[in-house]
Scaffold this motif. Structure first.
Motif, PDB file in Angstrom:
ATOM      1  N   SER A   1      37.401  46.547  48.480  1.00  0.00           N
ATOM      2  CA  SER A   1      37.258  47.612  49.468  1.00  0.00           C
ATOM      3  C   SER A   1      35.786  47.758  49.849  1.00  0.00           C
ATOM      4  N   ASP A   2      35.480  48.827  50.569  1.00  0.00           N
ATOM      5  CA  ASP A   2      34.079  49.085  50.923  1.00  0.00           C
ATOM      6  C   ASP A   2      33.366  49.877  49.810  1.00  0.00           C
ATOM      7  N   TYR A   3      33.991  49.954  48.636  1.00  0.00           N
ATOM      8  CA  TYR A   3      33.314  50.559  47.485  1.00  0.00           C
ATOM      9  C   TYR A   3      32.012  49.801  47.200  1.00  0.00           C
ATOM     10  N   ILE A   4      30.929  50.531  47.095  1.00  0.00           N
ATOM     11  CA  ILE A   4      29.628  49.914  46.830  1.00  0.00           C
ATOM     12  C   ILE A   4      29.353  49.947  45.335  1.00  0.00           C
ATOM     13  N   LEU A   5      29.188  48.771  44.744  1.00  0.00           N
ATOM     14  CA  LEU A   5      28.923  48.683  43.301  1.00  0.00           C
ATOM     15  C   LEU A   5      27.632  49.404  42.970  1.00  0.00           C
ATOM     16  N   LYS A   6      27.645  50.109  41.831  1.00  0.00           N
ATOM     17  CA  LYS A   6      26.415  50.783  41.432  1.00  0.00           C
ATOM     18  C   LYS A   6      26.015  50.393  40.011  1.00  0.00           C
ATOM     19  N   GLU A   7      24.710  50.545  39.774  1.00  0.00           N
ATOM     20  CA  GLU A   7      24.138  50.244  38.461  1.00  0.00           C
ATOM     21  C   GLU A   7      24.970  50.937  37.378  1.00  0.00           C
ATOM     22  N   GLY A   8      25.337  50.174  36.350  1.00  0.00           N
ATOM     23  CA  GLY A   8      26.073  50.775  35.242  1.00  0.00           C
ATOM     24  C   GLY A   8      27.581  50.613  35.334  1.00  0.00           C
ATOM     25  N   ASP A   9      28.089  50.148  36.493  1.00  0.00           N
ATOM     26  CA  ASP A   9      29.530  49.880  36.610  1.00  0.00           C
ATOM     27  C   ASP A   9      29.898  48.650  35.782  1.00  0.00           C
ATOM     28  N   ILE A  10      31.152  48.591  35.361  1.00  0.00           N
ATOM     29  CA  ILE A  10      31.699  47.305  34.942  1.00  0.00           C
ATOM     30  C   ILE A  10      32.800  46.939  35.928  1.00  0.00           C
ATOM     31  N   LEU A  11      32.860  45.650  36.255  1.00  0.00           N
ATOM     32  CA  LEU A  11      33.752  45.169  37.311  1.00  0.00           C
ATOM     33  C   LEU A  11      34.584  43.995  36.816  1.00  0.00           C
ATOM     34  N   SER A  12      35.885  44.207  36.697  1.00  0.00           N
ATOM     35  CA  SER A  12      36.784  43.100  36.380  1.00  0.00           C
ATOM     36  C   SER A  12      37.131  42.366  37.670  1.00  0.00           C
ATOM     37  N   VAL A  13      36.913  41.055  37.662  1.00  0.00           N
ATOM     38  CA  VAL A  13      37.281  40.226  38.802  1.00  0.00           C
ATOM     39  C   VAL A  13      38.337  39.229  38.329  1.00  0.00           C
ATOM     40  N   ASP A  14      39.505  39.322  38.936  1.00  0.00           N
ATOM     41  CA  ASP A  14      40.626  38.448  38.586  1.00  0.00           C
ATOM     42  C   ASP A  14      40.854  37.541  39.794  1.00  0.00           C
ATOM     43  N   CYS A  15      41.017  36.244  39.524  1.00  0.00           N
ATOM     44  CA  CYS A  15      41.106  35.283  40.623  1.00  0.00           C
ATOM     45  C   CYS A  15      42.221  34.283  40.357  1.00  0.00           C
ATOM     46  N   GLY A  16      43.017  34.020  41.380  1.00  0.00           N
ATOM     47  CA  GLY A  16      44.046  32.992  41.279  1.00  0.00           C
ATOM     48  C   GLY A  16      43.922  32.018  42.436  1.00  0.00           C
ATOM     49  N   VAL A  17      44.168  30.740  42.161  1.00  0.00           N
ATOM     50  CA  VAL A  17      44.143  29.731  43.225  1.00  0.00           C
ATOM     51  C   VAL A  17      45.359  28.820  43.095  1.00  0.00           C
ATOM     52  N   ILE A  18      45.701  28.190  44.209  1.00  0.00           N
ATOM     53  CA  ILE A  18      46.719  27.132  44.200  1.00  0.00           C
ATOM     54  C   ILE A  18      46.045  25.865  44.702  1.00  0.00           C
ATOM     55  N   LEU A  19      46.050  24.832  43.863  1.00  0.00           N
ATOM     56  CA  LEU A  19      45.428  23.554  44.230  1.00  0.00           C
ATOM     57  C   LEU A  19      46.443  22.458  43.943  1.00  0.00           C
ATOM     58  N   ASN A  20      46.803  21.708  44.980  1.00  0.00           N
ATOM     59  CA  ASN A  20      47.797  20.632  44.853  1.00  0.00           C
ATOM     60  C   ASN A  20      49.090  21.122  44.196  1.00  0.00           C
TER      61      ASN A  20
ATOM     62  N   LEU B   1      40.833  38.373  45.602  1.00  0.00           N
ATOM     63  CA  LEU B   1      40.476  38.828  44.254  1.00  0.00           C
ATOM     64  C   LEU B   1      41.145  40.155  43.940  1.00  0.00           C
ATOM     65  N   CYS B   2      41.362  40.411  42.667  1.00  0.00           N
ATOM     66  CA  CYS B   2      41.579  41.778  42.205  1.00  0.00           C
ATOM     67  C   CYS B   2      40.233  42.240  41.650  1.00  0.00           C
ATOM     68  N   THR B   3      39.738  43.362  42.156  1.00  0.00           N
ATOM     69  CA  THR B   3      38.446  43.895  41.705  1.00  0.00           C
ATOM     70  C   THR B   3      38.674  45.289  41.143  1.00  0.00           C
ATOM     71  N   SER B   4      38.442  45.453  39.843  1.00  0.00           N
ATOM     72  CA  SER B   4      38.795  46.703  39.161  1.00  0.00           C
ATOM     73  C   SER B   4      37.551  47.254  38.477  1.00  0.00           C
ATOM     74  N   VAL B   5      37.111  48.432  38.921  1.00  0.00           N
ATOM     75  CA  VAL B   5      35.844  49.014  38.484  1.00  0.00           C
ATOM     76  C   VAL B   5      36.075  50.103  37.433  1.00  0.00           C
ATOM     77  N   ASN B   6      35.294  50.059  36.358  1.00  0.00           N
ATOM     78  CA  ASN B   6      35.237  51.137  35.358  1.00  0.00           C
ATOM     79  C   ASN B   6      36.604  51.503  34.772  1.00  0.00           C
ATOM     80  N   ASP B   7      37.174  52.643  35.195  1.00  0.00           N
ATOM     81  CA  ASP B   7      38.455  53.074  34.611  1.00  0.00           C
ATOM     82  C   ASP B   7      39.648  52.381  35.251  1.00  0.00           C
ATOM     83  N   GLU B   8      39.410  51.515  36.235  1.00  0.00           N
ATOM     84  CA  GLU B   8      40.493  50.703  36.778  1.00  0.00           C
ATOM     85  C   GLU B   8      40.734  49.539  35.810  1.00  0.00           C
ATOM     86  N   VAL B   9      41.991  49.342  35.461  1.00  0.00           N
ATOM     87  CA  VAL B   9      42.336  48.322  34.453  1.00  0.00           C
ATOM     88  C   VAL B   9      42.449  46.954  35.122  1.00  0.00           C
ATOM     89  N   VAL B  10      43.365  46.850  36.055  1.00  0.00           N
ATOM     90  CA  VAL B  10      43.579  45.604  36.810  1.00  0.00           C
ATOM     91  C   VAL B  10      44.158  45.930  38.185  1.00  0.00           C
TER      92      VAL B  10
END
Ligand code: MG
Ligand code: MG
Length: 241
Positions: free
Chosen positions: A64-83, A50-59
């Motif tokens: 990491s071992d960053y612990i999510l906290k109340e009030g964060d926004i978290l962008s999760v970007d996901c790519g897969v290859i299937l067949n 995954l790409c995990t981008s918190v608050n002022d992180e765009v993409v």
């Protein structure tokens, strides 16, 4: 698409107190259990699923071992290859209760994506999507990231054409039925400028204001585009929380 199901698996466990690396492990296991391969892992040397981008992180944030906290926004970007085919999608999640300012940013970013989809019709040009996204985002007082763009999708993760989130109507390549593109607005609460971190990946807003990111892969048709990476599964999960 499997990316949609994977993001829903992630949605179910996002809460204050867990790490982004834990989300990454859950996603990788789910993808492999479904007979697919994480598309980002090893892509240009990217280390994770995954790409995990918190608050002022765009993409392109690295889990990491960053612990999510109340009030964060978290962008999760996901790519897969299937067949041999790629899937790519992103969603920005609230972590616990978020501020009204952040909620509004998420709403406008999501709305700018939907406006982009409405403009993604065979016979229209890519610039029609770009302009629709930009117009909606800026109507909320937000700014559009310039350095990163959406893209074609298929047998490769990034194909032609580029799909910028800003631009003029009636410009760029004409879209034909069957073309698959990723529309992925990256919208900043403050100014549009971004900076790259020393990890070689993470992009942040230069002014430290929050940023959001939503991404659909859509197949162009003569009428409304077919959204290949629905958020339905994610929102089923979120609505139960
Ligand atoms: Mg993506
Ligand atoms: Mg993409």
């Amino acid at each position: 698409m499997l990316v949609s199901r994977t993001l829903a698996e992630v949605a179910a466990i996002i809460r204050p107190g867990i790490t982004t690396l834990y989300l990454d492990k859950i996603a990788e296991t789910f993808i492999r259990d479904n007979g697919a391969v994480p598309a980002f892992k090893g892509y240009g040397g990217f280390p994770n699923t995954l790409c995990t981008s918190v608050n002022d992180e765009v993409v392109h944030g690295i889990p990491s071992d960053y612990i999510l906290k109340e009030g964060d926004i978290l962008s999760v970007d996901c790519g897969v290859i299937l067949n041999g085919w790629y899937g790519d999608s992103a969603y920005t999640f609230p972590v616990g209760v978020i501020s009204d300012e952040k909620r509004r940013l998420l709403e406008y970013t999501r709305a700018s994506l939907e406006e982009g989809v409405k403009a993604a019709i065979a016979g229209n040009r890519i610039g029609d999507i770009s302009n629709a996204v930009q117009t909606m985002a800026e109507s909320g007082g937000y700014s559009v990231v310039r350095e990163l763009v959406g893209h074609g999708l298929g047998r490769k993760l990034h194909e032609q054409p580029e799909v910028a989130n800003w631009g003029k109507k009636g410009t760029g390549p004409k879209m034909e039925k069957g073309l698959v593109v990723c529309i992925e607005p990256m919208i900043n609460a403050g100014r549009k400028e971004t900076i790259q971190m020393r990890d070689g990946w993470t992009i942040k807003t230069a002014d430290g204001a929050a940023s959001a990111h939503f991404e659909y892969a859509v197949a162009i048709d003569r009428g409304r585009a077919d959204v290949l990476t629905t958020f339905e599964f994610i929102e089923e999960v979120l609505n139960k929380m």
